[in-house]
Design an enzyme around this catalytic site. Structure first.
Site, PDB file in Angstrom:
ATOM      1  N   GLY A 130       0.841  -1.187   0.000  1.00 61.49           N
ATOM      2  CA  GLY A 130       0.000   0.000   0.000  1.00 61.49           C
ATOM      3  C   GLY A 130       0.878   1.239   0.000  1.00 61.49           C
ATOM      4  N   GLN A 154       1.401   3.395   2.210  1.00 60.01           N
ATOM      5  CA  GLN A 154       2.144   3.558   3.465  1.00 60.01           C
ATOM      6  C   GLN A 154       2.855   2.269   3.883  1.00 60.01           C
ATOM      7  OE1 GLN A 154       2.980   6.144   5.229  1.00 60.01           O
ATOM      8  NE2 GLN A 154       1.910   7.556   3.884  1.00 60.01           N
ATOM      9  N   SER A 155       3.254   1.474   2.925  1.00 56.21           N
ATOM     10  CA  SER A 155       3.878   0.182   3.230  1.00 56.21           C
ATOM     11  C   SER A 155       5.169   0.327   4.036  1.00 56.21           C
ATOM     12  CB  SER A 155       4.184  -0.538   1.914  1.00 56.21           C
ATOM     13  OG  SER A 155       5.033  -1.641   2.133  1.00 56.21           O
ATOM     14  N   ASN A 156       5.209  -0.315   5.195  1.00 50.51           N
ATOM     15  CA  ASN A 156       6.456  -0.384   5.972  1.00 50.51           C
ATOM     16  C   ASN A 156       7.473  -1.258   5.250  1.00 50.51           C
ATOM     17  OD1 ASN A 156       5.371   0.979   8.369  1.00 50.51           O
ATOM     18  ND2 ASN A 156       4.123  -0.870   8.587  1.00 50.51           N
ATOM     19  N   ALA A 164       7.811  -1.680   2.006  1.00 48.22           N
ATOM     20  CA  ALA A 164       8.429  -0.956   0.891  1.00 48.22           C
ATOM     21  C   ALA A 164       9.516  -0.016   1.425  1.00 48.22           C
ATOM     22  CB  ALA A 164       7.362  -0.173   0.127  1.00 48.22           C
TER      23      ALA A 164
END
Ligand SMILES: *Cc1c(COP(=O)(O)O)cnc(C)c1O
Length: 324
Positions: A73, A75-77, A79
């Site tokens: 998403g 706000q992917s941690n 990524a």
């Protein structure tokens, strides 16, 4: 090289991560509650994706790849931590994120830029569309003399999940040092790799302990995790646990939906912050921790003396969204 036969591993974090008893919370809930602080693993704002990336990026390097693709998403941690680890290894990082959730330049998107990742959004509900795009990009890269490596959402492949079997090995040693026996290990489940690693790891290193995944999304994690456990056991040359039904359970606490903060969890998030000085996020650890304490109150852990919660990170979300 790792502890596992011939499986290449990089050390990207700082280990062991702290493991200790939450004295105030244990007193309030009349239960001996321990925490494994993988939010303090030493890369960016910490988080569980680093242990997975130690195996995934080692594999990428072994294959001679110079560019890493991953997704999640906005706000992917995962990524963000991939961007951090790739930068450190001198690899290019391309993030093709779902155009869902908070896409303003806040929270993890700020960090993605700081770590020098190339960030793009794709307006789709399906990760398959994103993987197809990544495969095309890899072909273009190949024609230019480069090589891409695709990491699926959350890094939740069997190889990535080995990182959490490794985490249990570490936790088991720490528990032994302080002279306690951990009866239960619980953690947030978002794509399944962490839970799979915890299930495999407890079967190998804490055979008396059960593992519970606290689902923050609605995927069929019983099946996803069981498949990953089987495959991961094969990778490290260990037997597939035969007693999975008795040692592993999924309990869901999704609320209105994935990445939508739950108002009922906010008091638990505030309590842990105020009692122990520990931050949780409203997407993963806040939901998981709130459900964990609800289970304590319901007697789910009765008869188990010491129980452990694995803190998987995620604090950057606090700077992108409000609590529920
Ligand atoms: C990704 C993530 C999880 C879930 O881990 P999975 O291996 O994807 O199930 C939990 N907490 C945080 C903070 C995460 O970023």
């Amino acid at each position: 090289m790792s502890h596992w036969n011939n499986l290449p591993q990089l050390r990207l974090g700082v280990y062991p991560t702290p493991f200790y008893r939450l004295e105030n919370i244990s007193r309030i809930y009349n239960k001996s509650i321990w925490i494994k602080r993988d939010d303090l693993c030493g890369v960016a704002l910490g988080g569980n994706k680093v242990r997975k990336l130690e195996y995934l990026l080692a594999d990428a390097q072994k294959q001679g790849c110079d560019t890493v693709f991953t997704t999640g998403g906005a706000q992917s941690n995962h990524a963000m931590l991939t961007a951090a680890c790739a930068a450190r290894l001198g690899m290019r990082c391309v993030l093709i994120l779902k155009k869902r959730g908070v896409t303003d330049r806040k929270g993890n998107l700020v960090l993605d830029d700081i770590f020098g990742a190339q960030v793009e959004f794709m307006d789709t509900d399906s990760y398959e569309d994103i993987y197809a795009e990544m495969r095309e990009r890899c072909e273009v890269l190949a024609s230019q003399g480069h090589k891409g490596y695709i990491i699926p959402v959350g890094g939740s492949t069997a190889l990535g999940s080995i990182g959490y079997a490794e985490c249990v090995r570490e936790l088991a040693e720490q528990a032994k040092e302080v002279g306690i026996e951990i009866s239960h290990v619980a953690s947030a489940t978002g794509s399944g790799g962490t839970t799979a690693g915890l299930v495999l790891g407890t079967s190998l290193f804490l055979p008396q302990a059960k593992a519970t995944g606290l689902g923050v999304d609605t995927d069929p994690f019983e099946e996803i995790v069981s498949e990953l456990v089987k495959e991961a056991a094969g990778l490290v040359g260990q037997p597939v646990p035969t007693d999975m039904d008795s040692r592993f359970r999924m309990i869901y606490h999704v609320g209105a939906g994935y990445a939508i903060p739950n108002a009922e969890d906010t008091p638990y998030i505030e309590e842990l912050a105020r009692q122990e000085g520990i931050l949780l996020d409203p997407v993963y650890t806040g939901k998981a921790w709130a459900k964990f304490l609800m289970l304590v109150k319901e007697g789910y852990f009765d008869g188990q003396e010491h129980i452990a919660f694995v803190h998987t990170g995620g604090a950057a979300a606090l700077f992108a969204m409000d609590l529920g």
